[in-house]
Design a protein around this motif. Sequence first.
Motif, PDB file in Angstrom:
ATOM      1  N   ALA A   1       0.835  -1.212   0.000  1.00 30.80           N
ATOM      2  CA  ALA A   1       0.000   0.000   0.000  1.00 30.80           C
ATOM      3  C   ALA A   1       0.865   1.256   0.000  1.00 30.80           C
ATOM      4  CB  ALA A   1      -0.915  -0.011   1.219  1.00 30.80           C
ATOM      5  N   GLU A   2       1.944   1.221   0.760  1.00 28.97           N
ATOM      6  CA  GLU A   2       2.815   2.390   0.833  1.00 28.97           C
ATOM      7  C   GLU A   2       3.574   2.627  -0.468  1.00 28.97           C
ATOM      8  OE1 GLU A   2       5.263   1.617   4.203  1.00 28.97           O
ATOM      9  OE2 GLU A   2       3.742   2.231   5.664  1.00 28.97           O
ATOM     10  N   ALA A   3       3.631   1.613  -1.331  1.00 25.36           N
ATOM     11  CA  ALA A   3       4.340   1.761  -2.609  1.00 25.36           C
ATOM     12  C   ALA A   3       3.461   2.367  -3.700  1.00 25.36           C
ATOM     13  CB  ALA A   3       4.864   0.401  -3.079  1.00 25.36           C
ATOM     14  N   ILE A   4       2.151   2.514  -3.446  1.00 27.31           N
ATOM     15  CA  ILE A   4       1.234   3.018  -4.477  1.00 27.31           C
ATOM     16  C   ILE A   4       1.540   4.487  -4.762  1.00 27.31           C
ATOM     17  CG2 ILE A   4      -1.169   3.506  -5.063  1.00 27.31           C
ATOM     18  CD1 ILE A   4      -1.966   1.075  -3.390  1.00 27.31           C
ATOM     19  N   SER A   5       1.957   4.745  -5.989  1.00 28.01           N
ATOM     20  CA  SER A   5       2.271   6.116  -6.388  1.00 28.01           C
ATOM     21  C   SER A   5       1.242   6.668  -7.372  1.00 28.01           C
ATOM     22  CB  SER A   5       3.668   6.177  -7.025  1.00 28.01           C
ATOM     23  OG  SER A   5       3.739   5.347  -8.173  1.00 28.01           O
ATOM     24  N   VAL A   6       0.454   5.784  -7.991  1.00 31.51           N
ATOM     25  CA  VAL A   6      -0.599   6.200  -8.920  1.00 31.51           C
ATOM     26  C   VAL A   6      -1.886   5.494  -8.515  1.00 31.51           C
ATOM     27  CG1 VAL A   6      -1.388   6.282 -11.312  1.00 31.51           C
ATOM     28  CG2 VAL A   6       1.057   6.508 -10.803  1.00 31.51           C
ATOM     29  N   LEU A   7      -2.953   6.263  -8.275  1.00 34.18           N
ATOM     30  CA  LEU A   7      -4.241   5.688  -7.883  1.00 34.18           C
ATOM     31  C   LEU A   7      -5.331   6.224  -8.800  1.00 34.18           C
ATOM     32  CD1 LEU A   7      -6.060   4.081  -5.925  1.00 34.18           C
ATOM     33  CD2 LEU A   7      -6.182   6.143  -4.495  1.00 34.18           C
ATOM     34  N   THR A   8      -6.092   5.293  -9.388  1.00 34.52           N
ATOM     35  CA  THR A   8      -7.226   5.666 -10.227  1.00 34.52           C
ATOM     36  C   THR A   8      -8.494   5.121  -9.589  1.00 34.52           C
ATOM     37  OG1 THR A   8      -5.870   5.583 -12.232  1.00 34.52           O
ATOM     38  CG2 THR A   8      -8.251   5.495 -12.529  1.00 34.52           C
ATOM     39  N   LEU A   9      -9.411   6.005  -9.237  1.00 31.27           N
ATOM     40  CA  LEU A   9     -10.704   5.618  -8.666  1.00 31.27           C
ATOM     41  C   LEU A   9     -11.765   5.886  -9.725  1.00 31.27           C
ATOM     42  CD1 LEU A   9     -10.343   7.192  -5.107  1.00 31.27           C
ATOM     43  CD2 LEU A   9      -9.856   4.840  -5.816  1.00 31.27           C
ATOM     44  N   ARG A  10     -12.408   4.828 -10.182  1.00 29.10           N
ATOM     45  CA  ARG A  10     -13.380   4.964 -11.261  1.00 29.10           C
ATOM     46  C   ARG A  10     -14.692   4.270 -10.868  1.00 29.10           C
ATOM     47  NH1 ARG A  10     -10.252   3.578 -15.358  1.00 29.10           N
ATOM     48  NH2 ARG A  10      -9.841   5.738 -15.963  1.00 29.10           N
ATOM     49  N   HIS A  11     -15.814   5.025 -10.922  1.00 32.36           N
ATOM     50  CA  HIS A  11     -17.144   4.479 -10.609  1.00 32.36           C
ATOM     51  C   HIS A  11     -17.193   3.911  -9.192  1.00 32.36           C
ATOM     52  CE1 HIS A  11     -18.719   4.934 -14.683  1.00 32.36           C
ATOM     53  NE2 HIS A  11     -17.577   4.453 -15.138  1.00 32.36           N
ATOM     54  N   CYS A  12     -16.513   4.538  -8.250  1.00 31.14           N
ATOM     55  CA  CYS A  12     -16.515   4.066  -6.855  1.00 31.14           C
ATOM     56  C   CYS A  12     -17.757   4.573  -6.117  1.00 31.14           C
ATOM     57  CB  CYS A  12     -15.272   4.556  -6.121  1.00 31.14           C
ATOM     58  SG  CYS A  12     -13.755   3.735  -6.651  1.00 31.14           S
ATOM     59  N   GLN A  13     -18.237   3.755  -5.198  1.00 29.13           N
ATOM     60  CA  GLN A  13     -19.361   4.137  -4.337  1.00 29.13           C
ATOM     61  C   GLN A  13     -18.888   4.159  -2.889  1.00 29.13           C
ATOM     62  OE1 GLN A  13     -22.391   4.983  -5.519  1.00 29.13           O
ATOM     63  NE2 GLN A  13     -21.725   4.586  -7.637  1.00 29.13           N
ATOM     64  N   GLY A  14     -19.366   5.163  -2.123  1.00 32.41           N
ATOM     65  CA  GLY A  14     -19.077   5.208  -0.695  1.00 32.41           C
ATOM     66  C   GLY A  14     -17.610   5.303  -0.362  1.00 32.41           C
ATOM     67  N   VAL A  15     -16.878   6.128  -1.086  1.00 34.10           N
ATOM     68  CA  VAL A  15     -15.440   6.260  -0.838  1.00 34.10           C
ATOM     69  C   VAL A  15     -15.193   7.017   0.467  1.00 34.10           C
ATOM     70  CG1 VAL A  15     -13.271   7.141  -1.735  1.00 34.10           C
ATOM     71  CG2 VAL A  15     -14.985   6.233  -3.310  1.00 34.10           C
ATOM     72  N   LYS A  16     -14.321   6.472   1.304  1.00 31.21           N
ATOM     73  CA  LYS A  16     -13.890   7.167   2.510  1.00 31.21           C
ATOM     74  C   LYS A  16     -12.513   7.761   2.234  1.00 31.21           C
ATOM     75  CE  LYS A  16     -16.438   4.046   5.597  1.00 31.21           C
ATOM     76  NZ  LYS A  16     -16.333   3.060   6.701  1.00 31.21           N
ATOM     77  N   PHE A  17     -12.524   9.047   1.892  1.00 33.15           N
ATOM     78  CA  PHE A  17     -11.297   9.654   1.393  1.00 33.15           C
ATOM     79  C   PHE A  17     -10.235   9.816   2.471  1.00 33.15           C
ATOM     80  CE2 PHE A  17     -14.252  10.726  -1.946  1.00 33.15           C
ATOM     81  CZ  PHE A  17     -13.485  10.523  -3.082  1.00 33.15           C
ATOM     82  N   GLU A  18     -10.653   9.831   3.712  1.00 29.70           N
ATOM     83  CA  GLU A  18      -9.646   9.914   4.759  1.00 29.70           C
ATOM     84  C   GLU A  18      -8.770   8.663   4.792  1.00 29.70           C
ATOM     85  OE1 GLU A  18     -13.621   8.630   6.527  1.00 29.70           O
ATOM     86  OE2 GLU A  18     -12.870  10.182   5.170  1.00 29.70           O
ATOM     87  N   GLU A  19      -9.297   7.549   4.250  1.00 28.41           N
ATOM     88  CA  GLU A  19      -8.524   6.305   4.220  1.00 28.41           C
ATOM     89  C   GLU A  19      -7.374   6.384   3.224  1.00 28.41           C
ATOM     90  OE1 GLU A  19     -11.383   3.305   3.378  1.00 28.41           O
ATOM     91  OE2 GLU A  19     -12.155   3.215   5.419  1.00 28.41           O
ATOM     92  N   LEU A  20      -7.442   7.335   2.302  1.00 31.26           N
ATOM     93  CA  LEU A  20      -6.373   7.466   1.320  1.00 31.26           C
ATOM     94  C   LEU A  20      -5.126   8.102   1.917  1.00 31.26           C
ATOM     95  CD1 LEU A  20      -8.327   8.710  -1.846  1.00 31.26           C
ATOM     96  CD2 LEU A  20      -7.898   6.368  -1.092  1.00 31.26           C
ATOM     97  N   GLN A  21      -5.253   8.685   3.085  1.00 35.48           N
ATOM     98  CA  GLN A  21      -4.123   9.397   3.655  1.00 35.48           C
ATOM     99  C   GLN A  21      -2.978   8.476   4.073  1.00 35.48           C
ATOM    100  OE1 GLN A  21      -5.603  12.024   6.708  1.00 35.48           O
ATOM    101  NE2 GLN A  21      -7.065  13.007   5.315  1.00 35.48           N
TER     102      GLN A  21
END
Length: 901
Positions: A721-741
């Motif tokens: 997870a810590e290695a993710i440098s590119v994230l694409t969110l497409r057609h997502c439902q109920g996203v908790k954006f604080e979890e992306l931190q």
Amino acid sequence: MGKTTLARVLLHDDSVKAAFDLVMWVCPGATYHKVELVKQILQSAGVQVPDNMKNFAVLQKQLGEAVSRKRFLLVLDNVWNRGNMDEYMWSEVLAPLKFGNPETGSKIMVTTRKKIVATSLNASKHVMLGGLAFADVWSLFTRIAFGNDSVDKHPALHAIGEQLVPKLKGLPLAARVVGGMLKSTRSIREWKKISEMESYDNVNLTLELCYRNLQEHLQPCFAICSIFPKNWRFKRDKLVKIWMALDFIQPADGRKLEDVGKEYFDQLVDGSFFHERKEGHQNYYYIHDLMHDMAENVSRIDCARVENVDEKQISSTVRHLSVTGEAVKHLKGRCHLDRLRTFIILKESSSSLAQLPDDILKELKGVRVLGLDGCGMVDLSDKIGQLIHLRYLALCKTITRLPQSLTKLFLLQTLSIPKRCRLEEFPKDMRNLKYLRHLDMDRASTSKVVGIGELIHLQGSIEFHVKREKGHTLEDLNDMNDLCRKLHIKNLDVVASEQEACKAGLRNKHGLKVLELEWNSTVKSDPSVDADVLEGLEPHPHVEEVRIRRYHGNTPPRWLNMSFRKDSKLCLLKSLYLTNCRKWEVLPPLGQLPCLKVLHLKEMCALKQIGSEFYGVKLIAFPCLTDLEFDDMPLWAEWTKADNTINNVFPKLRKLNLLNCPKLVKVPPFSLSIRKVTVRNTGFVSHMKLSFSSSSKACNAALETCSTSILTDGLLHQQQAEAISVLTLRHCQGVKFEELQGLTSLKKLQISHLDITDEQLGTCLQGLQSLTNLEIDNCSNITSLPHVENPSGLTTLHIRQCSELSSLHSLPNLAALESMSIENCSKLTVESFPTDFSRLGSLKKLNIMCCMELESLPSGFPSSLQVLDLIGCKPALLNQLQLKDGPEWDKVARVPIKRIH
């Protein structure tokens, strides 16, 4: 002097590759025709050209389209002067290249041994290559001659080498060949003998010296290659079969002639008599021009090549002859055809021989190798049966019928039929060809050969359709123990028992690499019978790939279960494909297969759960597996991890595909070794792609998903997870954006078709301190860019089709922003921009497209702006700007690059 090598080094240089949209490489060779040249250029440009296409005008049009508006580099490698260089022909061939991009500098580079060629092609710059410096030749020579051995261990040889290398006159080829000749010996006497030869004043004599020092059995193998034109693409296996037919290969210790022949070939490659080159997925071998000149010289007594109808009498000593189709009809009276051992018709693009005349065919009484590749015949003459010494026969791709007389060629070893041939049928007595070792043709067509099981020396690959008639039963396969590639057995529904299946003798086929077993899907069969049949089809333990398709049995065969087999495991099995084994409810312990690298399971319709039975009982499960795929498993719901008794699972897994498993909701954590994951239409996520890339500095990951739960449900290890440098969110439902931190390495975020609000976007951006690139696409709830309290490192911002976006007032907070693109945002107006827009001191590129409400531009553009694109906006605004006058033009006049339309 290394012309081709230097050209290839240049082409692989990153700066050169980056400078051109299209790079093409063509070797015209010593003979060429304008149609063939254009076809070669097109193919190098990636354009598919039918073999039978001969229309020059059509080809020219295709070439013009292929290079249109592109900056291209074309390399014409090793162009020859044919006596009278046809300058007009070359100007015709190269004419369409004027459609390339004239503004950015397309280039044509030519390599040639003849200065007149460069002059005839109107080259604007000549680069003459001299010999390499002593240090470079010494480095090349010692690398070849000593290999991994240290030069310093052999001071005497070091001294001899230092005396020898200057004699090579800086020629890399000579260094490779002489070094190759000496690498097999550390005898001071032998090295002195080679060094003191007096033939180094002439490079051709140097190469001939190396030829004369070849082992005697290798000399004819190389010399016969002179009957093929320069720049000929040799295939190792084909050449070995020709050597076999001519008795050039000496049997050794019971080994197969093919294996000995490959060893011969490898020795010639090691000696630099051949050079390997990879083209696409194929490996070919070439002979250097100087080597080819030498081969022609040393073989002139035995070998000849006729490419011109005007050539004079052919020596009566010639035994190996190649001719063009046009020259065949002029051979009568000029050549002793009855003395030939090899007769090959070369391919020509301009024309092909419609039929080999019977009077020519009848005279080839002693021929052993007959190559008709360059013909265009449809029917093979009945007279072929008179060539009773024939051992190698290569046909052309236009053949549709084989005569019955072919079956009289009792000594035939190789019958080569191009895969594109569409033979109507085979002669009924093909079983007479008892010495046939190679039936080189489309594998599926081999099923038409009646009695193929009697060709017990046959190697290569075959497809066998089981029938209840003589010549098509599994027992007919029993004696075919020399098969060494792929055996595909179809129609296994016909087989009635394990005893009948055992008669195929698959366990005795030690050379078989791939086994495919296939039942019919339309036939209703007894599961217990099918299970018995599959037991009887156990392959040799050394098989490398097994495919089982449409098997109706309830259980896997015992030979796939290592728990049942302690004596003879599938110890070399690398690939296993199980398709439509629709009644299996439990998988065998495939994790115990020690060499398995690829495992694909598809249409396993009864499988509901995969658990500990899948991994086996060893400490390491799936020790070598790199590629795992599950596809179309409608009832599969749960995949649990291995028991704690197993120390390591999937230690080398690189690729995982989970496709069309709609009930699958439980999956174990991804292996730390994983590099690519694709999930589509499953119960836990409908779409996900995860890929890792590593460099010397760090490991980076790109994740595309429609569910952020992937980040929190335990599928990913923390370091992944810590290695993710590119994230694409497409057609997502109920996203908790604080979890992306928690994505501390995230540099690029792409949001598409989300119900995200301004506040949520702000929460997201506030926590992503490493973010430099943000793309927002089709997010209809966003009305304004959020205010970010901490200074943002965002350098790139793209916003597309956000219909409610009306405010960009927080832009000055993005102090590092360098590039911004706003596209299809219908509520964007001049009031949307901040009054202090000019404070964006890092902004270099601004792109505004299809924002139809934008009637005026902001008054203060940043002084740093270098590129401004205004495309498809309000017509009135665009018209004012295109006039290059007025208040709107004054706002952008100082921007260096403006694209307005």
